[in-house]
Write an enzyme that holds these catalytic residues in place. Structure first.
Site, mmCIF file in Angstrom:
data_model
loop_
_atom_site.group_PDB
_atom_site.id
_atom_site.type_symbol
_atom_site.label_atom_id
_atom_site.label_comp_id
_atom_site.label_asym_id
_atom_site.label_seq_id
_atom_site.Cartn_x
_atom_site.Cartn_y
_atom_site.Cartn_z
ATOM 1 N N GLY A 29 0.799 -1.225 0.000
ATOM 2 C CA GLY A 29 0.000 0.000 0.000
ATOM 3 C C GLY A 29 0.826 1.268 0.000
ATOM 4 O O GLY A 29 0.305 2.355 -0.219
ATOM 5 N N CYS A 237 -26.671 -9.976 -17.313
ATOM 6 C CA CYS A 237 -26.070 -9.665 -18.610
ATOM 7 C C CYS A 237 -27.040 -10.082 -19.711
ATOM 8 O O CYS A 237 -27.552 -11.204 -19.711
ATOM 9 C CB CYS A 237 -24.747 -10.398 -18.769
ATOM 10 N N CYS A 240 -24.986 -13.042 -21.819
ATOM 11 C CA CYS A 240 -24.637 -14.358 -21.272
ATOM 12 C C CYS A 240 -25.489 -14.709 -20.057
ATOM 13 O O CYS A 240 -25.360 -15.794 -19.501
ATOM 14 C CB CYS A 240 -23.161 -14.432 -20.922
ATOM 15 N N CYS A 262 -21.805 -7.717 -19.833
ATOM 16 C CA CYS A 262 -20.625 -7.864 -18.978
ATOM 17 C C CYS A 262 -19.542 -6.895 -19.439
ATOM 18 O O CYS A 262 -19.263 -6.783 -20.635
ATOM 19 C CB CYS A 262 -20.052 -9.275 -19.085
ATOM 20 N N CYS A 268 -17.691 -12.933 -20.525
ATOM 21 C CA CYS A 268 -18.970 -13.028 -21.224
ATOM 22 C C CYS A 268 -18.866 -14.055 -22.371
ATOM 23 O O CYS A 268 -19.718 -14.917 -22.528
ATOM 24 C CB CYS A 268 -19.341 -11.655 -21.772
#
Lengths: 286, 256, 227
Positions: A29, A237, A240, A262, A268
């Site tokens: 970080g 979606c 899909c 997607c 997808c």
């Protein structure tokens, strides 16, 4: 091919970048400064990510690039071709086959493995920047863990919108120490930041590299009475039929019709190939 | 009784020039002390040394901390001193713009110190912000407005609320009424007086305005050329000044 | 309660060639509990100066000024402030208040400073204002706009809000009508009865004779130069 050193950058530069990456992995970080080079593309097009990828690639790697989840955008195609040309590495659009994935603003839907590396393109690495413009001051705030200001931003969200409206680049606390900007990924992706793969973040213009080693604890900041929510459009979606993936909204005509698809094109496609079908699957594939 | 603040032999030089020299005093809980003097007298240098914005070349600033009793804040670690600056100490700037986040709403400005010390409940933070807006006489409906939309007097009152929300024990003020209209000043002074009494605050107020110290300060320190030339009870120093400079200062005030 | 021993006071005017103006020397005075002492002498003889020295407003050049056990001439500011809060009250000739503060709170303030709760302080303040004939519809206003007589009565109410063991009164009956003058004199009597030591300046000879046990002529304390 012989005109370029492997992966475009010279070995000294790659060594310098690798040192920064190792330090970044050692201090999760923490933003490690590095001497960012001019790359043959404009700032904002992924110069940080490209340098990190260049320093990470080996000739055996399989490279994948996504831009907001998609493999086929100008940015993704250009960077993929760049390394095809300068490193001669194999490239792929399949998440599962890639060993290094450079991404702009998304984490792939498929769960990443321990032998994969995810490289993020970062525009502004400093999460405190919008509230505190002085670099000297933000560094001090990080070193002293003075992170109250981060919550001021979330407070402002709630007071103005009734909820935390920050939807991307949602700040996280890494390993109970540094507050980090996860790059402008949707907050839907935040829970996925705790993963098996190594995650490297490169900011070219701002000359910073930071990292998340595998299995690092990553907590999205929130309030007790306004807890963090990984939200997405409340649809499946249309191609899909996936209900668990992050969706893009696409306007399809002048009559206001729209569809949700997607954002991860590989996810997808692989679902459709496995026989899943969404509401508009016929037209979508047509 | 232990003094809240013991200042011993503070000295600050800018090269060969003296910022302030040999300043010592004790401040007890609940006491309000004024520091007066003309521009360049060293009063702002002294204040900045006391609060840790400047590092003095010599001397101690010993604060009676809640946890560990008296500690020299000059040699204290920076994290500890900054923590003190967010909890037990407060600093009110002359220009509200220096003490506020102009791009953050009034509520966010007040809430910042709470969040800095770990408050993580939005409802409670907002409740306290609204309560403090009321205490500094700003309408609750302004809670989501940015301070850039406020008048000078309102900005200054907001700055005070932002500073006092964590219940500090010592407040440093640098010309808190400077640059405000006279009528706005009176209201601010009245407000400060009330808050100082209700919260039992100790305060150090730097100003060149003798009327301000007469109203707010129990004690007065008069500075000239970096040194304290006279100190004592505020009304005694103003009504029966002993030092030549103080006499000049007092006699220079225009009578209304 | 109040005891001055060999007190002197002079003003040094640094900005006028360092001129030294002695105004008082060898002042000694003792006021016991329940006693009221009047300061007398011609105008300019130093009555107000003496009173200010006792209050700590003027710094004595030498000698002791003991009030309730504290030497005001040498006390720390916080000790003097504590003395003024708890022990030593002062009714000056002029009211000096913060603009905008309502009359009721001006009178209640000495009690609030002592930590008396707001309700009790205000009810005591109301009682005094009523006794001194300040119309109730003015209590919510700042006294800065009041007439001279009204301001003086607000000032007296404030001075008597707390039962100080020692009181300094500078012309408390000046500019008052007969009825209010009577009220002030009875307030003084009541203070004496509860044991307050009082030092007062009264130009009103009749009032002085009524409440004061003895008079001290301050011209006795004039330094040599002035005699």
């Amino acid at each position: 091919m012989n005109e370029y050193n492997f992966a475009y950058l010279d070995e000294q530069t790659k060594r310098m970048i690798r040192r920064a990456i190792l330090k970044a992995l050692a201090v999760p970080g923490y933003q490690v400064p590095f001497a960012s080079r001019e790359m043959p593309m404009p700032y904002g097009w992924g110069t940080g990510g490209v340098q990190v990828s260049a320093a990470t690639l080996t000739p055996d790697d399989v490279f994948k690039v996504i831009d907001q989840g998609a493999d086929d955008t100008t940015n993704a195609v250009s960077i993929r071709k760049f390394f095809e040309k300068t490193a001669g590495v194999a490239t792929t659009e399949e998440t599962g086959k890639a060993t290094i994935i450079q991404t702009r603003h998304r984490i792939p839907e498929a769960r990443l493995r321990a032998d994969q590396i995810l490289v993020y393109q970062v525009p502004i690495p400093e999460p405190l920047r919008f509230l505190e413009p002085r670099e000297t001051e933000t560094r001090k705030m990080h070193s002293l863990q003075e992170y109250g200001l981060m919550h001021v931003k979330l407070y402002e969200d709630i007071s103005q919108h009734g909820a935390i409206s920050t939807a991307y680049a949602y700040p996280v606390r890494v390993a109970d120490r540094y507050v980090m900007d996860p790059s402008p990924i949707p907050k839907f992706d935040n829970p996925k930041l705790e993963m098996d793969a190594i995650q490297l973040f490169g900011a070219g213009r701002e000359q910073r590299i930071y990292a998340l080693p595998p299995h690092t604890r990553v907590v999205s900041l929130d309030f007790e009475d306004y807890p963090f929510e990984a939200s997405k459009a409340d649809h499946a979606c249309n191609l899909c039929g996936a209900e668990d993936s992050y969706l893009d909204e696409v306007i399809t005509d002048d009559a206001g019709n729209r569809m949700f698809v997607c954002s991860d094109t590989d996810y997808c496609r692989s679902r459709r190939e496995a026989g899943h079908q969404g509401r508009l699957a016929q037209e979508g594939t047509a | 009784m232990t003094p809240l603040l013991q200042v011993k032999g503070i000295e600050k030089r800018y090269g060969a020039r003296i910022g302030c020299r040999d300043v010592s005093f004790d401040l007890y809980p609940g006491e309000v002390m004024g520091i007066v003097g003309e521009s360049g007298s060293g009063k702002s240098t002294l204040l900045n040394c006391l609060v840790g914005h400047l590092e003095p070349d010599a001397g101690q600033v010993i604060f009676d901390t809640r946890a560990d009793g008296p500690v020299d804040t000059v040699t204290m670690s920076e994290p500890d001193r900054r923590m003190l600056g967010r909890t037990d100490w407060a600093f009110v700037h002359q220009h509200a713009r220096d003490g506020l986040r102009m791009s953050v709403s009034a509520g966010g400005n007040i809430g910042e110190r709470l969040m800095a010390v770990g408050s993580r409940h939005y409802g409670q933070i907002r409740g306290q912000a609204l309560d403090w807006l009321g205490r500094v006489e700003i309408a609750e409906s302004r809670v989501d407005d940015r301070p850039s939309a406020f008048s000078g007097g309102m900005q200054q009152r907001l700055q005070i609320a932002r500073n006092l929300v964590t219940g500090p024990r010592l407040v440093f003020m640098d010309e808190p009424t400077g640059g405000l209209d006279v009528s706005v000043q009176a209201r601010l002074l009245d407000l400060l007086r009330g808050l100082v009494r209700e919260m039992g605050l100790s305060a150090i107020i730097v100003t060149h305005d003798l009327a301000v110290v007469r109203l707010l300060a129990d004690r007065l320190m008069v500075m000239k050329d970096g040194e304290v030339v006279e100190a004592g009870l505020t009304d005694q120093v103003l009504d029966d000044p002993q030092h030549a400079y103080t006499q000049l200062l007092v006699s220079s005030v225009l009578q209304v | 309660m109040i005891e001055l021993t060999d007190v002197s006071k002079s003003f040094i005017l640094h900005n006028q060639g360092g001129a030294v103006i002695p105004v008082m020397a060898g002042a000694s005075l003792r006021v016991g509990a329940g006693e009221c002492v009047a300061l007398t002498g011609a105008s300019g003889a130093g009555k107000s100066t003496l009173m200010r020295v006792i209050y700590g407003n003027y710094l004595a050049a030498s000698g002791q000024v003991r009030v309730g056990g504290l030497d005001v001439a040498r006390g720390q500011p916080r000790e003097i402030l504590q003395l003024r809060r708890e022990t030593l009250g002062y009714v000056s000739q002029f009211l000096r208040v913060v603009p905008r503060v309502p009359t009721l709170d001006v009178v209640a303030e000495p009690l609030l400073a002592l930590g008396v709760d707001r309700q009790a302080a205000r009810s005591r303040a109301s009682a005094l204002l009523r006794r001194l004939n300040i119309p109730e519809n003015l209590w919510g206003l700042s006294p800065t706009t009041f007439s001279g007589g009204e301001q003086q009565r607000v000032n007296i109410a404030r001075g008597f809000a707390h039962d100080y063991p020692a009181l300094l009164l500078d012309e408390p009956t000046a500019s008052l009508d007969a009825e209010n003058r009577e009220t002030v004199l009875s307030l003084i009597d009541e203070a004496k009865a509860r044991g307050a030591a009082i030092v007062g300046i009264f130009h009103d000879a009749e009032a002085r004779d009524r409440v004061c046990d003895r008079a001290v002529d301050v011209s006795r304390f004039a330094p040599e130069r002035m005699k």
